[in-house]
Design a protein around this motif. Structure first.
Motif, mmCIF file in Angstrom:
data_model
loop_
_atom_site.group_PDB
_atom_site.id
_atom_site.type_symbol
_atom_site.label_atom_id
_atom_site.label_comp_id
_atom_site.label_asym_id
_atom_site.label_seq_id
_atom_site.Cartn_x
_atom_site.Cartn_y
_atom_site.Cartn_z
ATOM 1 N N VAL A 4 -6.227 -14.998 2.380
ATOM 2 C CA VAL A 4 -6.268 -13.716 3.082
ATOM 3 C C VAL A 4 -6.348 -12.578 2.064
ATOM 4 C CG1 VAL A 4 -5.039 -12.169 4.655
ATOM 5 C CG2 VAL A 4 -4.946 -14.659 4.999
ATOM 6 N N MET A 5 -7.236 -11.633 2.306
ATOM 7 C CA MET A 5 -7.417 -10.501 1.412
ATOM 8 C C MET A 5 -6.622 -9.290 1.920
ATOM 9 S SD MET A 5 -9.285 -11.746 -0.901
ATOM 10 C CE MET A 5 -9.729 -10.254 -1.807
ATOM 11 N N PRO A 6 -6.154 -8.424 1.002
ATOM 12 C CA PRO A 6 -5.428 -7.224 1.422
ATOM 13 C C PRO A 6 -6.284 -6.325 2.309
ATOM 14 C CG PRO A 6 -5.184 -7.605 -0.935
ATOM 15 C CD PRO A 6 -6.236 -8.551 -0.461
ATOM 16 N N ASN A 7 -5.667 -5.791 3.349
ATOM 17 C CA ASN A 7 -6.373 -4.910 4.280
ATOM 18 C C ASN A 7 -5.362 -3.897 4.826
ATOM 19 O OD1 ASN A 7 -7.772 -3.640 6.322
ATOM 20 N ND2 ASN A 7 -8.590 -5.512 7.223
ATOM 21 N N LYS A 8 -5.473 -2.652 4.374
ATOM 22 C CA LYS A 8 -4.498 -1.639 4.777
ATOM 23 C C LYS A 8 -4.508 -1.403 6.286
ATOM 24 C CE LYS A 8 -4.914 2.662 3.273
ATOM 25 N NZ LYS A 8 -4.822 3.804 2.324
ATOM 26 N N LYS A 9 -5.629 -1.620 6.924
ATOM 27 C CA LYS A 9 -5.726 -1.392 8.365
ATOM 28 C C LYS A 9 -4.826 -2.342 9.153
ATOM 29 C CE LYS A 9 -10.431 0.497 8.362
ATOM 30 N NZ LYS A 9 -11.823 0.331 8.863
ATOM 31 N N THR A 10 -4.580 -3.520 8.610
ATOM 32 C CA THR A 10 -3.733 -4.489 9.315
ATOM 33 C C THR A 10 -2.318 -4.549 8.734
ATOM 34 O OG1 THR A 10 -4.512 -6.299 7.899
ATOM 35 C CG2 THR A 10 -5.717 -5.897 9.948
ATOM 36 N N ALA A 11 -2.039 -3.756 7.693
ATOM 37 C CA ALA A 11 -0.710 -3.725 7.105
ATOM 38 C C ALA A 11 0.243 -2.943 8.002
ATOM 39 C CB ALA A 11 -0.760 -3.109 5.715
ATOM 40 N N PHE A 23 0.858 -1.186 0.000
ATOM 41 C CA PHE A 23 0.000 0.000 0.000
ATOM 42 C C PHE A 23 0.894 1.237 0.000
ATOM 43 C CE2 PHE A 23 -2.135 -3.437 2.207
ATOM 44 C CZ PHE A 23 -3.430 -3.424 1.696
ATOM 45 N N ILE A 24 0.719 2.104 -0.994
ATOM 46 C CA ILE A 24 1.505 3.329 -1.096
ATOM 47 C C ILE A 24 0.546 4.510 -1.154
ATOM 48 C CG2 ILE A 24 3.247 4.585 -2.419
ATOM 49 C CD1 ILE A 24 4.016 1.849 -3.673
ATOM 50 N N ASP A 25 0.726 5.463 -0.251
ATOM 51 C CA ASP A 25 -0.151 6.632 -0.178
ATOM 52 C C ASP A 25 0.687 7.897 -0.172
ATOM 53 O OD1 ASP A 25 -2.957 5.430 0.394
ATOM 54 O OD2 ASP A 25 -1.662 4.430 1.842
ATOM 55 N N TYR A 26 0.330 8.835 -1.054
ATOM 56 C CA TYR A 26 1.015 10.125 -1.100
ATOM 57 C C TYR A 26 0.016 11.242 -0.840
ATOM 58 C CZ TYR A 26 3.340 14.308 -2.788
ATOM 59 O OH TYR A 26 3.860 15.575 -2.872
ATOM 60 N N ASP A 27 0.307 12.075 0.160
ATOM 61 C CA ASP A 27 -0.514 13.224 0.515
ATOM 62 C C ASP A 27 0.185 14.476 -0.011
ATOM 63 O OD1 ASP A 27 -1.677 15.456 1.881
ATOM 64 O OD2 ASP A 27 -2.466 14.101 3.418
ATOM 65 N N ALA A 28 -0.375 15.091 -1.059
ATOM 66 C CA ALA A 28 0.271 16.242 -1.688
ATOM 67 C C ALA A 28 0.275 17.473 -0.782
ATOM 68 C CB ALA A 28 -0.425 16.569 -3.010
ATOM 69 N N GLN A 29 -0.715 17.602 0.078
ATOM 70 C CA GLN A 29 -0.747 18.744 0.993
ATOM 71 C C GLN A 29 0.307 18.617 2.082
ATOM 72 O OE1 GLN A 29 -4.969 18.712 2.119
ATOM 73 N NE2 GLN A 29 -5.249 20.624 0.984
ATOM 74 N N LYS A 30 0.437 17.432 2.653
ATOM 75 C CA LYS A 30 1.417 17.199 3.713
ATOM 76 C C LYS A 30 2.795 16.857 3.169
ATOM 77 C CE LYS A 30 -2.012 15.492 7.045
ATOM 78 N NZ LYS A 30 -2.407 14.331 7.899
ATOM 79 N N GLN A 31 2.899 16.623 1.846
ATOM 80 C CA GLN A 31 4.140 16.183 1.206
ATOM 81 C C GLN A 31 4.684 14.940 1.918
ATOM 82 O OE1 GLN A 31 6.944 19.379 0.611
ATOM 83 N NE2 GLN A 31 5.377 20.793 -0.073
ATOM 84 N N LEU A 32 3.791 13.979 2.102
ATOM 85 C CA LEU A 32 4.095 12.782 2.875
ATOM 86 C C LEU A 32 3.833 11.531 2.045
ATOM 87 C CD1 LEU A 32 4.693 11.354 5.634
ATOM 88 C CD2 LEU A 32 2.240 11.529 6.104
ATOM 89 N N LEU A 33 4.827 10.639 1.980
ATOM 90 C CA LEU A 33 4.692 9.358 1.295
ATOM 91 C C LEU A 33 4.804 8.239 2.323
ATOM 92 C CD1 LEU A 33 4.530 7.961 -1.567
ATOM 93 C CD2 LEU A 33 7.011 7.719 -1.396
ATOM 94 N N GLN A 34 3.804 7.372 2.363
ATOM 95 C CA GLN A 34 3.791 6.257 3.306
ATOM 96 C C GLN A 34 3.702 4.938 2.553
ATOM 97 O OE1 GLN A 34 0.404 7.489 5.824
ATOM 98 N NE2 GLN A 34 1.880 7.906 7.454
ATOM 99 N N VAL A 35 4.459 3.956 3.031
ATOM 100 C CA VAL A 35 4.475 2.630 2.413
ATOM 101 C C VAL A 35 4.173 1.581 3.484
ATOM 102 C CG1 VAL A 35 5.796 0.949 1.074
ATOM 103 C CG2 VAL A 35 6.225 3.410 0.767
ATOM 104 N N ARG A 36 3.141 0.789 3.231
ATOM 105 C CA ARG A 36 2.758 -0.282 4.132
ATOM 106 C C ARG A 36 2.812 -1.612 3.398
ATOM 107 N NH1 ARG A 36 -0.329 4.148 5.480
ATOM 108 N NH2 ARG A 36 -0.548 4.591 7.720
ATOM 109 N N LEU A 37 3.130 -2.689 4.116
ATOM 110 C CA LEU A 37 3.143 -4.029 3.538
ATOM 111 C C LEU A 37 2.394 -4.991 4.434
ATOM 112 C CD1 LEU A 37 5.985 -2.756 2.313
ATOM 113 C CD2 LEU A 37 6.316 -5.128 1.627
ATOM 114 N N GLN A 38 1.772 -5.953 3.797
ATOM 115 C CA GLN A 38 1.047 -6.998 4.507
ATOM 116 C C GLN A 38 1.393 -8.331 3.856
ATOM 117 O OE1 GLN A 38 -3.161 -6.821 3.852
ATOM 118 N NE2 GLN A 38 -3.672 -8.349 5.397
ATOM 119 N N ILE A 39 1.904 -9.259 4.627
ATOM 120 C CA ILE A 39 2.200 -10.597 4.105
ATOM 121 C C ILE A 39 0.930 -11.436 4.219
ATOM 122 C CG2 ILE A 39 3.609 -12.675 4.367
ATOM 123 C CD1 ILE A 39 5.831 -10.906 5.455
#
Length: 301
Positions: free
Chosen positions: A243-250, A218-234
């Motif tokens: 198992v289905m992808p779920n960003k909340k548990t990544a 999961f990759i999220d970029y916030d243009a206002q905050k200039q913030l890039l976040q990367v999450r992974l879930q095995i």
């Protein structure tokens, strides 16, 4: 006198309003990409300098019911798998830019006769989600992910000001015996800005925790905050996980601040994946799922 003067006063006011309206452009409508099914809207391109008679369709094979893309080759080769059209990511002098979110599920699969522990370190190169100015595949070695030609000593792009690339890599290629620049040992996830020497990186553990498993990224970029976040879930073993992808548990692996996308990539760029693929006798990379979306937000630079 007064009516005439009123007309002259009114005309500049109308002109000023018109100029103001043209400068303050309204934001564009965001886009939504969702695969599978994997269709002809995605383009496969390969390293044209490679000594091979293979066609792109030989490298990027669509699986049953178009639910997956299998990336493999008879010889080690670099390849791109990207959306055919450019995507608008920022508007010059508009006061708006696009935040984006993308999710994909990938597996680094070894072939059945290569399952011994000793073979982990010789498997493949890795894959990167990439925002690029074109779909020209780089011809450098495994550390380049096919993004661009690199200086082996520094990891910097040899394309100079034309590089215009942001990538999030999942690196499974590096070994201490070939490491030429200061990059974490494999496997790891990293953020690459016009270089494959990552600006930020984090370990993914051991090969045994990564290879032959489905990974949701999961990759999220916030243009206002200039913030890039990367999450992974095995998600589990690729052969049998449900198992289905779920960003909340990544797990959050990277939290990169002060990243102004408009200073890195072109206003209109290509999005998708770039990779250095293994030989078929070693295995293949499989892309099971990919979603990408943008949302326009006001920004101040």
């Amino acid at each position: 006198m007064f009516p005439l003067a009123g007309r002259f006063l009114l005309m500049p006011l109308v002109l000023l309003i018109g100029v103001s309206h043209s400068v303050e452009a309204l934001p564009l409508k965001g886009i939504q990409l969702s695969f599978p099914p994997f269709t002809s809207t995605i383009n496969c391109s390969i390293d044209g300098s490679a000594d091979t008679l293979l066609k792109p369709s030989d490298i990027c094979t669509i699986g049953a019911q178009a639910k997956q893309v299998i990336l493999s080759a008879d010889n080690v080769i670099s390849a791109r798998y990207q959306y055919k059209k450019r995507v608008q990511l920022w508007l010059p002098r508009s006061g708006y830019a696009a935040s984006f979110s993308t999710m994909f599920v990938v597996a680094f699969l070894r072939s059945g006769d290569r399952v011994e522990v000793g073979n982990f370190n010789s498997f493949g190169g890795g894959i990167a989600f990439a925002i690029t100015p074109d779909q020209k595949v780089g011809s450098s070695g495994p550390e380049s992910f096919g993004l661009f030609e690199i200086d082996d000593k520094t990891g910097m792009s040899l394309r100079g000001g034309n590089t215009k690339t942001l990538a999030v890599e999942i690196d499974i290629s590096r070994r201490s015996t070939v490491q030429t620049f200061n990059d974490p040992q494999i496997p790891h996830v990293g953020i690459d800005i016009n270089s494959v020497k990552s600006s930020a990186a984090n370990s993914l553990g051991t090969f045994r925790q990564v290879v032959d498993r489905k990974l949701a990224v999961f990759i999220d970029y916030d243009a206002q905050k200039q913030l890039l976040q990367v999450r992974l879930q095995i998600l589990g073993f690729a052969a049998n996980t449900t198992v289905m992808p779920n960003k909340k548990t990544a797990r959050l692996y990277l939290n990169y601040r002060n990243l102004r996308l408009s200073s890195i990539v072109n206003p209109e760029s290509y999005v998708g994946f770039s990779s250095r693929l293994p030989e078929q006798e070693n295995g293949a990379y499989v892309l099971y799922d990919w979603k990408f979306s943008t949302t326009w937000v006001p920004v101040s630079y």
